[in-house]
Design a protein around this motif. Structure first.
Motif, PDB file in Angstrom:
ATOM      1  N   GLU A   1      -1.839   5.492  -9.460  1.00  0.00           N
ATOM      2  CA  GLU A   1      -0.803   4.689  -9.305  1.00  0.00           C
ATOM      3  C   GLU A   1       0.405   4.807 -10.245  1.00  0.00           C
ATOM      4  O   GLU A   1       1.534   4.777  -9.954  1.00  0.00           O
ATOM      5  N   ARG A   2       0.117   4.947 -11.344  1.00  0.00           N
ATOM      6  CA  ARG A   2       1.029   5.139 -12.306  1.00  0.00           C
ATOM      7  C   ARG A   2       1.885   6.392 -12.215  1.00  0.00           C
ATOM      8  O   ARG A   2       3.120   6.698 -11.947  1.00  0.00           O
ATOM      9  N   VAL A   3       1.044   7.673 -11.505  1.00  0.00           N
ATOM     10  CA  VAL A   3       1.574   8.917 -11.237  1.00  0.00           C
ATOM     11  C   VAL A   3       2.568   8.713 -10.000  1.00  0.00           C
ATOM     12  O   VAL A   3       3.548   9.275  -9.793  1.00  0.00           O
ATOM     13  N   ALA A   4       2.238   7.869  -9.059  1.00  0.00           N
ATOM     14  CA  ALA A   4       2.974   7.676  -7.738  1.00  0.00           C
ATOM     15  C   ALA A   4       4.479   7.080  -8.164  1.00  0.00           C
ATOM     16  O   ALA A   4       5.360   7.281  -7.667  1.00  0.00           O
ATOM     17  N   HIS A   5       4.139   6.170  -9.087  1.00  0.00           N
ATOM     18  CA  HIS A   5       5.134   5.161  -9.425  1.00  0.00           C
ATOM     19  C   HIS A   5       6.320   6.118 -10.352  1.00  0.00           C
ATOM     20  O   HIS A   5       7.404   5.960 -10.065  1.00  0.00           O
ATOM     21  N   TYR A   6       5.800   6.948 -10.890  1.00  0.00           N
ATOM     22  CA  TYR A   6       6.599   7.844 -11.946  1.00  0.00           C
ATOM     23  C   TYR A   6       7.391   8.960 -10.755  1.00  0.00           C
ATOM     24  O   TYR A   6       8.476   9.053 -10.892  1.00  0.00           O
ATOM     25  N   LEU A   7       6.636   9.492  -9.880  1.00  0.00           N
ATOM     26  CA  LEU A   7       7.341  10.200  -8.930  1.00  0.00           C
ATOM     27  C   LEU A   7       8.188   9.493  -8.194  1.00  0.00           C
ATOM     28  O   LEU A   7       9.561  10.157  -7.779  1.00  0.00           O
ATOM     29  N   ALA A   8       8.179   8.341  -7.497  1.00  0.00           N
ATOM     30  CA  ALA A   8       8.936   7.710  -6.765  1.00  0.00           C
ATOM     31  C   ALA A   8      10.294   7.219  -7.687  1.00  0.00           C
ATOM     32  O   ALA A   8      11.455   7.550  -7.247  1.00  0.00           O
ATOM     33  N   GLN A   9      10.046   7.024  -9.000  1.00  0.00           N
ATOM     34  CA  GLN A   9      11.088   6.668  -9.862  1.00  0.00           C
ATOM     35  C   GLN A   9      12.054   7.979 -10.117  1.00  0.00           C
ATOM     36  O   GLN A   9      13.397   7.951 -10.259  1.00  0.00           O
ATOM     37  N   LYS A  10      11.478   9.186 -10.258  1.00  0.00           N
ATOM     38  CA  LYS A  10      11.960  10.402 -10.607  1.00  0.00           C
ATOM     39  C   LYS A  10      12.747  10.827  -9.425  1.00  0.00           C
ATOM     40  O   LYS A  10      13.596  11.806  -9.154  1.00  0.00           O
ATOM     41  N   GLY A  11      12.413  10.232  -8.270  1.00  0.00           N
ATOM     42  CA  GLY A  11      13.232  10.757  -6.823  1.00  0.00           C
ATOM     43  C   GLY A  11      12.550  11.827  -6.369  1.00  0.00           C
ATOM     44  O   GLY A  11      13.179  12.741  -5.803  1.00  0.00           O
ATOM     45  N   PHE A  12      11.148  12.038  -6.573  1.00  0.00           N
ATOM     46  CA  PHE A  12      10.549  13.044  -5.783  1.00  0.00           C
ATOM     47  C   PHE A  12      10.818  13.291  -4.347  1.00  0.00           C
ATOM     48  O   PHE A  12      10.679  12.212  -3.579  1.00  0.00           O
ATOM     49  N   VAL A  13      11.278  14.520  -3.789  1.00  0.00           N
ATOM     50  CA  VAL A  13      11.467  14.492  -2.345  1.00  0.00           C
ATOM     51  C   VAL A  13      10.565  15.353  -1.700  1.00  0.00           C
ATOM     52  O   VAL A  13      10.655  15.654  -0.462  1.00  0.00           O
ATOM     53  N   GLY A  14       9.568  15.863  -2.350  1.00  0.00           N
ATOM     54  CA  GLY A  14       8.562  16.743  -1.923  1.00  0.00           C
ATOM     55  C   GLY A  14       7.540  16.032  -0.961  1.00  0.00           C
ATOM     56  O   GLY A  14       7.736  14.989  -0.724  1.00  0.00           O
ATOM     57  N   SER A  15       6.540  16.788  -0.304  1.00  0.00           N
ATOM     58  CA  SER A  15       5.541  16.084   0.156  1.00  0.00           C
ATOM     59  C   SER A  15       4.561  15.806  -0.602  1.00  0.00           C
ATOM     60  O   SER A  15       4.071  16.320  -1.787  1.00  0.00           O
ATOM     61  N   ALA A  16       3.420  14.621  -0.338  1.00  0.00           N
ATOM     62  CA  ALA A  16       2.416  14.404  -0.880  1.00  0.00           C
ATOM     63  C   ALA A  16       1.423  13.820  -0.078  1.00  0.00           C
ATOM     64  O   ALA A  16       1.637  13.331   1.058  1.00  0.00           O
ATOM     65  N   VAL A  17       0.056  14.092  -0.509  1.00  0.00           N
ATOM     66  CA  VAL A  17      -1.025  13.637   0.195  1.00  0.00           C
ATOM     67  C   VAL A  17      -1.882  12.834  -0.861  1.00  0.00           C
ATOM     68  O   VAL A  17      -1.960  13.286  -1.974  1.00  0.00           O
ATOM     69  N   ILE A  18      -2.272  11.773  -0.774  1.00  0.00           N
ATOM     70  CA  ILE A  18      -2.983  10.713  -1.528  1.00  0.00           C
ATOM     71  C   ILE A  18      -4.248  11.009  -0.807  1.00  0.00           C
ATOM     72  O   ILE A  18      -4.460  10.271   0.239  1.00  0.00           O
ATOM     73  N   HIS A  19      -5.020  11.432  -1.682  1.00  0.00           N
ATOM     74  CA  HIS A  19      -6.663  11.961  -1.125  1.00  0.00           C
ATOM     75  C   HIS A  19      -7.608  10.966  -1.819  1.00  0.00           C
ATOM     76  O   HIS A  19      -8.665  11.598  -1.540  1.00  0.00           O
ATOM     77  N   SER A  20      -7.507   9.672  -2.147  1.00  0.00           N
ATOM     78  CA  SER A  20      -8.243   9.075  -2.704  1.00  0.00           C
ATOM     79  C   SER A  20      -9.056   8.216  -1.694  1.00  0.00           C
ATOM     80  O   SER A  20      -8.463   7.959  -0.625  1.00  0.00           O
TER      81      SER A  20
END
Length: 149
Positions: A101-120
């Motif tokens: 979740e910390r990593v997802a939060h970081y990516l969102a704050q950074k403005g990540f525009v790529g694609s992602a799959v949460i595989h948990s």
């Protein structure tokens, strides 16, 4: 990237309860990735790392949130696969620094525009990650297949 989904991840049943949908051959997400893309994978299970490595040999794979943040701060990626529970304790405390979740939060704050799959396979953790990283798809490990095209 092309994603084909058939109701994978979690669904509400007739009673309104959320349940996990399993991969059965008919209902699998197919993820097609270009070999030119930079792929990032956050996973701590040796078996899953081996699975990803067999399919995406050039991917950058890390197993801790701390390592993920260090790598992500140094460059950009086109596609991310993210796990939530990175160790037993993090499953019990999803806001601890070690969870995905910390990593997802970081990516969102950074403005990540790529694609992602949460595989948990942690339903609650995955939904919390998606709440932070809106463009991500939720696909519990085992409900998708990856191929380079």
């Amino acid at each position: 990237m092309r994603l084909e989904t058939s109701g994978l991840g979690w669904k509400r049943d007739d009673e309104g309860k959320i349940r996990k949908v399993r991969a059965d051959g008919k209902d699998s997400m197919k993820i097609e990735i270009s070999p030119t893309w930079k792929i990032f994978i956050l996973e701590d299970s040796y078996e899953r790392i081996r699975w990803f490595r067999e399919r995406i040999p050039e991917a950058t794979i890390v197993s801790t949130a701390e390592d993920a943040l260090a790598i992500l701060s140094q460059g950009s990626f086109d596609f991310c696969f993210l796990d939530h529970d990175l160790c037993f304790n993090d499953a019990a405390f999803p806001d601890r620094p070690g969870s995905g979740e910390r990593v997802a939060h970081y990516l969102a704050q950074k403005g990540f525009v790529g694609s992602a799959v949460i595989h948990s396979v942690n339903e609650i953790g995955a939904m919390r990650m998606k709440a932070r990283l809106h463009q991500a798809q939720i696909a519990p490990f085992g409900t998708f297949e990856v191929s380079l095209v």
